[in-house]
Design a protein around this motif. Structure first.
Motif, PDB file in Angstrom:
ATOM      1  N   ASP A  41       0.945  -1.314   0.174  1.00  0.00           N
ATOM      2  CA  ASP A  41      -0.020  -0.025  -0.051  1.00  0.00           C
ATOM      3  C   ASP A  41       0.838   1.229  -0.056  1.00  0.00           C
ATOM      4  O   ASP A  41       0.532   2.188  -0.602  1.00  0.00           O
ATOM      5  N   TRP A  42       1.868   1.156   0.688  1.00  0.00           N
ATOM      6  CA  TRP A  42       2.942   2.281   0.669  1.00  0.00           C
ATOM      7  C   TRP A  42       3.467   2.584  -0.524  1.00  0.00           C
ATOM      8  O   TRP A  42       3.527   3.623  -0.927  1.00  0.00           O
ATOM      9  N   VAL A  43       3.866   1.719  -1.279  1.00  0.00           N
ATOM     10  CA  VAL A  43       4.589   1.772  -2.698  1.00  0.00           C
ATOM     11  C   VAL A  43       3.474   2.149  -3.530  1.00  0.00           C
ATOM     12  O   VAL A  43       3.727   3.300  -4.307  1.00  0.00           O
ATOM     13  N   VAL A  44       2.354   1.743  -3.490  1.00  0.00           N
ATOM     14  CA  VAL A  44       1.107   2.322  -4.352  1.00  0.00           C
ATOM     15  C   VAL A  44       0.905   3.938  -4.006  1.00  0.00           C
ATOM     16  O   VAL A  44       0.611   4.659  -4.989  1.00  0.00           O
ATOM     17  N   LEU A  45       0.793   4.307  -2.761  1.00  0.00           N
ATOM     18  CA  LEU A  45       0.476   5.387  -2.354  1.00  0.00           C
ATOM     19  C   LEU A  45       1.563   6.458  -2.367  1.00  0.00           C
ATOM     20  O   LEU A  45       0.995   7.581  -2.936  1.00  0.00           O
ATOM     21  N   THR A  46       2.922   6.136  -2.342  1.00  0.00           N
ATOM     22  CA  THR A  46       3.836   7.294  -2.439  1.00  0.00           C
ATOM     23  C   THR A  46       4.942   7.134  -3.530  1.00  0.00           C
ATOM     24  O   THR A  46       5.593   7.990  -3.720  1.00  0.00           O
ATOM     25  N   VAL A  47       5.048   5.850  -4.131  1.00  0.00           N
ATOM     26  CA  VAL A  47       6.041   5.712  -4.896  1.00  0.00           C
ATOM     27  C   VAL A  47       5.545   5.498  -6.357  1.00  0.00           C
ATOM     28  O   VAL A  47       6.084   6.214  -7.248  1.00  0.00           O
ATOM     29  N   LEU A  48       4.362   4.763  -6.518  1.00  0.00           N
ATOM     30  CA  LEU A  48       3.875   4.761  -8.133  1.00  0.00           C
ATOM     31  C   LEU A  48       2.957   5.804  -8.250  1.00  0.00           C
ATOM     32  O   LEU A  48       2.381   5.807  -9.445  1.00  0.00           O
ATOM     33  N   THR A  49       2.122   6.322  -7.382  1.00  0.00           N
ATOM     34  CA  THR A  49       1.216   7.455  -7.576  1.00  0.00           C
ATOM     35  C   THR A  49       1.471   8.598  -6.474  1.00  0.00           C
ATOM     36  O   THR A  49       2.239   8.546  -5.773  1.00  0.00           O
ATOM     37  N   SER A  50       0.772   9.423  -6.583  1.00  0.00           N
ATOM     38  CA  SER A  50       0.952  10.690  -5.749  1.00  0.00           C
ATOM     39  C   SER A  50      -0.596  10.628  -4.720  1.00  0.00           C
ATOM     40  O   SER A  50      -1.123  11.595  -4.957  1.00  0.00           O
ATOM     41  N   GLY A  51      -0.320   9.800  -3.900  1.00  0.00           N
ATOM     42  CA  GLY A  51      -1.512   9.686  -2.939  1.00  0.00           C
ATOM     43  C   GLY A  51      -2.785   9.288  -3.320  1.00  0.00           C
ATOM     44  O   GLY A  51      -3.793   9.694  -2.940  1.00  0.00           O
ATOM     45  N   SER A  52      -2.906   8.198  -4.348  1.00  0.00           N
ATOM     46  CA  SER A  52      -4.100   7.753  -4.698  1.00  0.00           C
ATOM     47  C   SER A  52      -4.586   6.747  -4.032  1.00  0.00           C
ATOM     48  O   SER A  52      -4.473   5.666  -4.110  1.00  0.00           O
ATOM     49  N   GLY A  53      -5.999   7.249  -3.307  1.00  0.00           N
ATOM     50  CA  GLY A  53      -6.637   5.973  -2.658  1.00  0.00           C
ATOM     51  C   GLY A  53      -7.342   5.074  -3.606  1.00  0.00           C
ATOM     52  O   GLY A  53      -7.569   4.064  -3.262  1.00  0.00           O
ATOM     53  N   THR A  54      -7.651   5.600  -4.602  1.00  0.00           N
ATOM     54  CA  THR A  54      -8.089   4.862  -5.928  1.00  0.00           C
ATOM     55  C   THR A  54      -7.255   3.776  -6.105  1.00  0.00           C
ATOM     56  O   THR A  54      -7.916   2.577  -6.448  1.00  0.00           O
ATOM     57  N   ALA A  55      -6.042   3.957  -6.532  1.00  0.00           N
ATOM     58  CA  ALA A  55      -5.080   3.024  -6.741  1.00  0.00           C
ATOM     59  C   ALA A  55      -4.947   1.953  -5.873  1.00  0.00           C
ATOM     60  O   ALA A  55      -4.790   0.797  -6.118  1.00  0.00           O
ATOM     61  N   ILE A  56      -5.104   2.353  -4.462  1.00  0.00           N
ATOM     62  CA  ILE A  56      -5.050   1.261  -3.446  1.00  0.00           C
ATOM     63  C   ILE A  56      -6.251   0.458  -3.468  1.00  0.00           C
ATOM     64  O   ILE A  56      -6.261  -0.731  -3.390  1.00  0.00           O
ATOM     65  N   GLY A  57      -7.363   1.432  -3.610  1.00  0.00           N
ATOM     66  CA  GLY A  57      -8.484   0.270  -3.675  1.00  0.00           C
ATOM     67  C   GLY A  57      -8.551  -0.647  -4.916  1.00  0.00           C
ATOM     68  O   GLY A  57      -8.888  -1.801  -5.020  1.00  0.00           O
TER      69      GLY A  57
END
Length: 433
Positions: free
Chosen positions: A35-51
């Motif tokens: 979740d941290w990688v998706v939220l901060t490394v691969l996107t700019s804080g996207s909750g949708t991407a985590i979802g």
């Protein structure tokens, strides 16, 4: 030995309990790091991407659980667990290498999450039902409770360790370390003494076995109620890894260490709930409904927490309510199900419980993006309250539920359905007329 830990007197279960802590620690580390990688490394804080990532991870459970249950009822569960855990370690290695080489992309995470979900679809019912081979039936509720305790000891350790590793050397190394941790169940199962297993009959290959499992569940209104409550709560309320990530970063302005700590703090309550569950001999439907209701209440309180510290403190009773619901549901289904049907029934239950996440997670992620983290928690809490109240009202109407007060023994008011009442009276544990 204390009643809480009585299943540990069995050698094979001791091995399993220890391996479960190690592997579950790796799983929690991986969830937090992913979740941290998706939220901060691969996107700019996207909750949708985590979802979306969460949805892809759980979508195979929704699609393939019925077939997984047949596999678990037909095959040696030890071999299933060794294969799925070994392949899970391989998935972790691939993502770790991609991150360390700087070549990871969001679609890589999506693909690996989906493949990991396929493995989990078979692994989860195999692990759940394998416990029944390690202890006699009368110890099964205790073993299920201790399994949850091990899971939540890992939940205390995993998020905090993941946060520290991310801050020290980066998220890629979390996945590399997990390769070794996922080897623990593979080794433990290999070391077990087959002569100590509880005898288990495996189902022969025949046509219509999926339909047979579905028919069995449809004939059990108690299992259906549990599935409905657990499914709604799982879809909209049990998204703590996602919602806590949004709250920690977007609302409270915290980093990886503080985010990881939230999962560990919540696990304090979850561990307490698991240990209390280990002492229950007869988990009932009413406990599933009641704990789901309070889980919803505490989620709403989390959404309005004014500070990070208040959020962390409220995570403790939230974890207690959540784990009480999960363990009560799991044990109530396993202990009352025909052993020859257990794999299929647990797979269908897990299909609803875990497979509902692909439906709810993207919605909660979208709410977090559009309305903010507090609203994502509030919507989840309201959903749990509504389904708990609805289930209770249905049970009162359909099961001829009776409320009885035990004045002589000073016990609280209890709610009984026909199946539960018959079992309690047989055991000498229920009220008398």
């Amino acid at each position: 030995m204390s009643q809480t830990f009585e299943s540990l007197k069995f050698f094979n279960y001791r091995l399993w309990f220890s391996a479960n802590i190690v592997a579950s620690t790796g799983m929690w580390m991986q969830r937090v790091a992913q979740d941290w990688v998706v939220l901060t490394v691969l996107t700019s804080g996207s909750g949708t991407a985590i979802g979306i990532t969460t949805a892809l991870q759980f979508l195979p459970i929704l699609l393939f659980s019925a077939w997984a249950g047949v596999i678990v009822d037909r095959m040696d569960r030890r071999r299933i667990i060794q294969f799925t855990q070994g392949m899970t370690g391989l998935m972790s290695l691939i993502l770790g290498v991609l991150l360390l080489t700087g070549t990871a992309q969001l679609w890589h995470v999506y693909v690996l999450a989906f493949l990991g979900g396929i493995l989990s679809t078979v692994d989860a019912p195999a692990r759940q039902t394998f416990v029944s081979q390690l202890v006699p039936l009368e110890f099964l509720p205790n073993a299920v409770g201790l399994n949850s305790a091990a899971f939540n000891v890992a939940r205390l350790l995993g998020p905090a360790l993941a946060g520290l590793v991310i801050e020290w050397v980066g998220p890629g190394w979390v996945f590399i370390v997990n390769v070794m941790l996922f080897a623990a169940p593979v080794t433990a199962v290999a070391l077990m003494k087959t002569s100590l297993f509880t005898p288990t009959k495996f189902v022969k290959r025949e046509k219509g076995q999926i339909r047979e499992g579905i028919k069995y569940v449809l004939g059990r209104s108690d299992i259906i109620v549990i599935m409905v409550v657990a499914g709604v709560v799982s879809a909209f309320t049990m998204n703590f890894q996602m919602t806590s990530a949004v709250m920690a970063t977007e609302v409270y302005g915290k980093g990886a260490g503080e985010y990881g700590m939230l999962g560990s703090v919540m696990a304090i309550g979850s561990l307490a709930g698991a240990l209390l569950a280990a002492r229950r001999k007869f988990p009932r439907v009413r406990l599933v409904i009641t704990s789901a209701f309070f889980f919803g209440i505490f989620n709403i309180l989390l959404g309005i927490a004014p500070t990070y510290e208040a959020f962390a403190l409220l995570s403790i009773p939230t974890g207690l309510a959540m784990l009480t619901m999960i363990t009560a549901a799991n044990a109530a289904i396993q202990i009352s199900t025909d052993p020859m049907m257990r794999g299929r029934v647990m797979s269908l239950y897990l299909m609803v419980f875990m497979g509902s996440t692909p439906i709810g997670a993207p919605i909660i992620g979208w709410i977090a993006d559009e309305w903010g983290g507090p609203w994502s928690l509030a919507v989840g809490g309201i959903s749990a309250i509504v389904v708990a109240v609805g289930a209770a009202l249905w049970a009162i109407k359909s099961w001829d539920v009776r409320f009885e007060t035990h004045w002589s023994s000073k016990k609280p008011i209890t709610m009984y359905g026909p199946r539960e009442r018959a079992r309690d009276l047989e055991a000498g544990d229920g009220p008398t007329d």
